[in-house]
Design a protein around this motif. Structure first.
Motif, PDB file in Angstrom:
ATOM      1  N   LEU A  97       4.362  -0.411   3.377  1.00 37.88           N
ATOM      2  CA  LEU A  97       3.578   0.818   3.300  1.00 37.88           C
ATOM      3  C   LEU A  97       4.556   1.946   3.034  1.00 37.88           C
ATOM      4  N   VAL A 143       0.845  -1.187   0.000  1.00 34.46           N
ATOM      5  CA  VAL A 143       0.000   0.000   0.000  1.00 34.46           C
ATOM      6  C   VAL A 143       0.884   1.242   0.000  1.00 34.46           C
ATOM      7  N   ALA A 175      -3.738   4.975   4.485  1.00 33.72           N
ATOM      8  CA  ALA A 175      -3.214   3.782   3.819  1.00 33.72           C
ATOM      9  C   ALA A 175      -3.341   2.570   4.739  1.00 33.72           C
ATOM     10  N   LEU A 197      -3.401   0.459  -3.645  1.00 31.68           N
ATOM     11  CA  LEU A 197      -3.409  -0.766  -2.835  1.00 31.68           C
ATOM     12  C   LEU A 197      -3.310  -1.979  -3.739  1.00 31.68           C
ATOM     13  N   LEU A 231      -3.014   7.305  -3.636  1.00 32.59           N
ATOM     14  CA  LEU A 231      -3.264   6.138  -2.794  1.00 32.59           C
ATOM     15  C   LEU A 231      -3.376   4.938  -3.722  1.00 32.59           C
ATOM     16  N   TYR A 285       0.775   5.816  -0.405  1.00 34.96           N
ATOM     17  CA  TYR A 285       0.017   7.059  -0.506  1.00 34.96           C
ATOM     18  C   TYR A 285       1.052   8.164  -0.713  1.00 34.96           C
ATOM     19  N   CYS A 305       4.463   6.121   2.511  1.00 33.92           N
ATOM     20  CA  CYS A 305       3.715   7.362   2.353  1.00 33.92           C
ATOM     21  C   CYS A 305       4.695   8.506   2.232  1.00 33.92           C
TER      22      CYS A 305
END
Lengths: 375, 375, 375, 375
Positions: A249, A165, A203, A264, A262, A167, A251
């Motif tokens: 993850l 994921v 996220a 996924l 964003l 962002y 970001c």
């Protein structure tokens, strides 16, 4: 078409110059399920009056103080039934507390609080309150992400292996000095997390919403790239799940060319899913050995849709889905028949702060693996 | 944030089961510039009462007859200031006439009328009315198409050579028997044009909106593919402009895999533009010899935007832009200070019917070139 | 891995400065099925010698005259077995004639000839020759277009209704004066068709290849946008098929932002197909009511592939597929066991010129419908 | 068109059933700069003879043993000038050693060796050899990645902050038992790294090639998802650069729906770049506050191109660019005038193994940060 009496709504924060306040108001209005009748929108009395007037809020229901607003509205026979909280993060807790304790339903922007302590305190308050608490992790309102969740839940992917994921944004690449930016990079107002709180929690919540799993450990590397910035503007995070699944993850608010990126991806033994915010109406699904399928809002899913496939819907509609579902839940609660919903709430909020807290603990320990929620 | 008193709005048509009625209501509501207070929404009294209640319209302002509604509302001190018309096409004319003659502003769905005769009669009525007439060619509300128009107008493309426009759908590929479909394929209700009226007029208006030019001749080949269908469901049209520019318009409702595929390409001596409805926030621009540029809503344009770049906006927001601009225009009209706007209106409507008429004349003459508007 | 003795190949045209000559050479070489051993590549002796040397052709097999080359090579025991023709269009006929009559297989660039008369004359020559004639309509070598053809042929789409094909470029938007451009806009060398001959014939052939149908009538509007240009640089064409299916073909060399934009869409009663040259490894398929599927080279098709899915293949590989298949056909012919192949040949060539001829006849008759091949 | 005498080439490995051998042969052949004349292609004598015959290699130059081949070819006056190595990883070292010591140029597949020890030993051998060593990190042959490198080098992005690179596949999601798969998951043949060696090294090299920087530390989490697999099939890696820049590398062979998904994003203070393998001819560039630009092979770059923009080129052409450049370098070396090139070589190989080694050390230390190349 069903007949609905709009829910009387108040708002705290979100006055002039606040993008997110207008988003909440449009989302509340879109399906005609809420009527905004009271507010404490801005911090100075003049601005507040001006903001309220622009929203059509009567002057006698325009409050300079949220605590007074909670008291006064709770006392009115036509007082607000719910309140939307759109303040900077550090005020979410006291405002939510005031309204919940006054028996008024709360719809709160994210991250839920600026500290994990507050988050846990709020969890206890919610548990005892006779009012609902909804957290606007709006991305979970997108129909194709609901479909993704459903596919994972019913086993279409087999056992999950990977959750990727991210962002990415670019609007904090420089020190812009805008009002939107200012409080987000101020740890007193935003909390200790910068990008991890502002967008990392989105996220995080989305990964959990779709995968149905919360990692139990993470290892994080946080960075503040813009000189003088006191909070992180970029985070690399590795994830481990109890099941043996792994994830990552990322970001960032300093990635030029990224608008509100964003994305996924979830992979299981049998199939993979992919969704990106720039094309929110499309869910890509590939079963091993089969052609990639493009599942479209309005064609393969209609729930949460207002117009058929090919009439693009987006951010405001997804946000409005959260509001519409909150309206259903509030009416059901009032009728004494609580609903099972997919609404993000207090648990998502606590988990979000646990994520922020774990990132900070790991970063301080030179990216060591830390347990999440076991501080 | 400016303070606005919502405009009192009525609606004719658009009751239960009508997709487009709900679209108009959401668009009217989105920016809080209209309050729906009266209506004649459905054709049977029971359905009408039910539809009105669902929209929060008081029963004393729920009318079974649009003429009665025009009279009654015009007589009320708090009568509606504007009316939205969402009926099948053949009723647009009498309804618009009734309200315009009652001095009530009209916001009408397209195509404007079911015959060219009616369109021209309406043009005369509008010319004499003390009320505005807005036609919801909503695609011209998309910010990136406004930008496209501006680029053409200021000469970024040089002299135009080519206009390629298409609008493909697949929902009438079979005889579905749905209510949405039924009146659209009934020439008594839809008018003589099928796909050319329903979606061809959108393509036609958009090509004109962006290019700033109306073709003076066309050659058309109309087809009804679905057995028993009495109107066209596919049209191939070649276009010639007085300037020497050429073009093509294709519309189809029998193209499997096409959701709501409106696409416009405009080419000039110096540059080309491309826009497609499936990614409405992106305008592609290529100047000869330079890299292709991706111009994005919210990044390169902010007018008509509610949220920043990367927060997808779409169909309802574009539609709401027409409503918001109509609200501005109505208030300005009431203040005696008429606005210059880009709002589609009576001229677009007449041109749309001239297009339909020319297509039918050309098709009857085995696709001969016919002059447009010179029947 | 099978053992192949490379076919001895000659080439006429395609010397220094000719893009397409190098394309043929790479395509011939890619699978090691051909060895280039003789040539008449350029028009002046010096350039010719230089071009041949660069290709590794021995000087004694470098010819200044194609007729002499045909004679000499036919007489050698190790003479060429096949010849590639890469000259400007007007020479295709005499060159092909010379080699076919010498019993040498011909692989010829398109359009086949510069006049329909020549095309028909060549058809008679091919019928009597003991040699194969292959026309490099290379796009039909793309695996995903072969798959598309197969899906149509086996009825996956049901009865066809629509064929939309286009081929847009921008490189002749201005009068560049390049060598590549010069002969293409000279009717003495290119033939009466400009864009319709150069790229329209590709679009035409591809539509036929995939749909399995040739239109029986067309109506065309041809334009020369660039001042002083003597051939068309843009064409709008409407198509009618005997079955009742309809179509449109657009080709343009003045569409800024279009690189080499060949695009085909075919719609039937039950499903639709879409393919675009910019993503040649993807075939989009939608069955009515089902999700759109992305069929990928290497994943859903392996024939004609050299590397697995995700390792992008493109133009040269597609072109090489024609050469590889030509090699198979030539060897089979030599073995007295002619192959059934999908190779484009004399019929495609005649049809291409019939298309050009019909466009010109229709354009002269103010875009009247004309019968194709019935001049 | 320049005249080139093809370089006499041998090949070790890459016989029947080996995808990568055919890739090398096509790449060598594409520009006619190499002629394959000797080989030790397969492991059994029968297969070897068959493979060599299929490649047109004479039987007297078909060797069952690579050492014998190196000796014999070095002794021939017309012996090979260069050799391509396409064996499983563990043989790269001894084969490269044998040919380098025989003074024969080496073009070797990646990863360079199966151990870091071998890599460093090879580095010493290369330093002393009178022959070039080229490592086929083919992705650096894509023109748009060369352009990316150039843009970074000349400061278009400002100081770099972030490097996000990933390489995802799905073909090892299950235990397929194919020959291609078998040796890749056998640590004796592939080396200790699974996905990190096979594709992670590609991602690593590409990130370095474009950014011009090598991280000095990494933290890795390696996983073997498929039961019984003895090497990693997924890796999450966090990166730190000496400059303060950060990054992440993800590689996976168990991500359903991923074909050959190499993707690189590089962000600096002033601009960001994005490239993805599925559209290799496009480089996306965004300068802060400006529209996104689509830079296209053939339009904005011509070096390394064979056909103009819009004629898709891909994997084989990029691979062939490495071969073409190797040919230039070899001829220059033979002429005593060594070239400066961008060819990946011994340094890339050592760094690749240092990456694999660091990943394994970090993984063993529970993802602790480890220094790279300081084992």
């Amino acid at each position: 078409m069903k007949t609905h009496t709009p829910i009387r709504l108040g708002m705290v924060g979100g006055g002039k110059g606040a993008m997110i306040g207008e988003v909440h108001r449009i989302a509340a209005r879109l399906d005609n399920r809420f009527a905004l009748v009271a507010g404490a929108l801005s911090t100075t009395p003049e601005r507040n009056a001006e903001s309220a007037a622009a929203c059509g809020i009567a002057s006698e229901r325009t409050y300079d103080d949220f605590a007074e607003m909670a008291r006064a509205e709770a006392a009115r026979p036509d007082g607000i039934e719910a309140v939307s909280i759109c303040t900077p993060n550090h005020l979410h807790f006291p405002v939510a507390k005031a309204f919940l304790e006054a028996g008024i339903h709360v719809i709160c922007d994210k991250p839920m609080t600026s500290t994990l302590e507050d988050a846990r305190a709020l969890e206890r308050i919610v548990a005892e309150a006779d009012a609902l608490f909804v957290l606007t992790h709006n991305y979970s309102g997108y129909p194709q992400l609901r479909l993704a969740r459903e596919m994972v839940a019913r086993g279409d992917l087999g056992a999950l292996r990977l959750v990727q994921v991210e962002y990415a944004q670019d609007w904090l690449s420089e020190d812009s000095g805008s009002k939107q930016a200012a409080w987000r990079v101020d740890p007193e107002k935003a909390g200790a997390g910068g990008s991890i709180g502002d967008i990392g929690t989105h996220a995080w919540q989305l990964a959990r919403f779709v995968s149905g799993m919360v990692p139990d450990r993470l290892a994080a590397d946080l960075t503040s790239f813009v000189p003088g910035r006191r909070v992180d503007d970029n985070a690399q995070v590795m994830l481990r799940y109890a099941s043996g699944a792994k994830g990552a993850l990322w970001c960032s608010q300093v990635a030029p060319g990224s608008e509100n990126g964003l994305k996924l991806r979830v992979y299981g033994e049998k199939a993979g899913l992919e969704w990106a915010h720039e094309t929110p109406e499309t869910l890509w699904v590939t079963r091993l050995g089969e052609p990639r399928q493009m599942l479209r809002r309005g064609a393969q899913t209609m729930a949460g849709s207002r117009v058929p496939a090919g009439h693009p819907e987006g951010f405001l509609e997804g946000f409005a889905n959260i509001y519409a579902e909150a309206a259903e839940a509030i009416r059901a609660h009032q009728a004494g028949a609580p609903l099972q919903t997919l609404l993000p709430g207090i648990r998502d909020g606590v988990e979000g702060l646990e994520f922020v807290d774990a990132c900070i603990r790991s970063a301080r320990a030179d990216s060591a693996w830390v347990e999440i929620g076991r501080d």
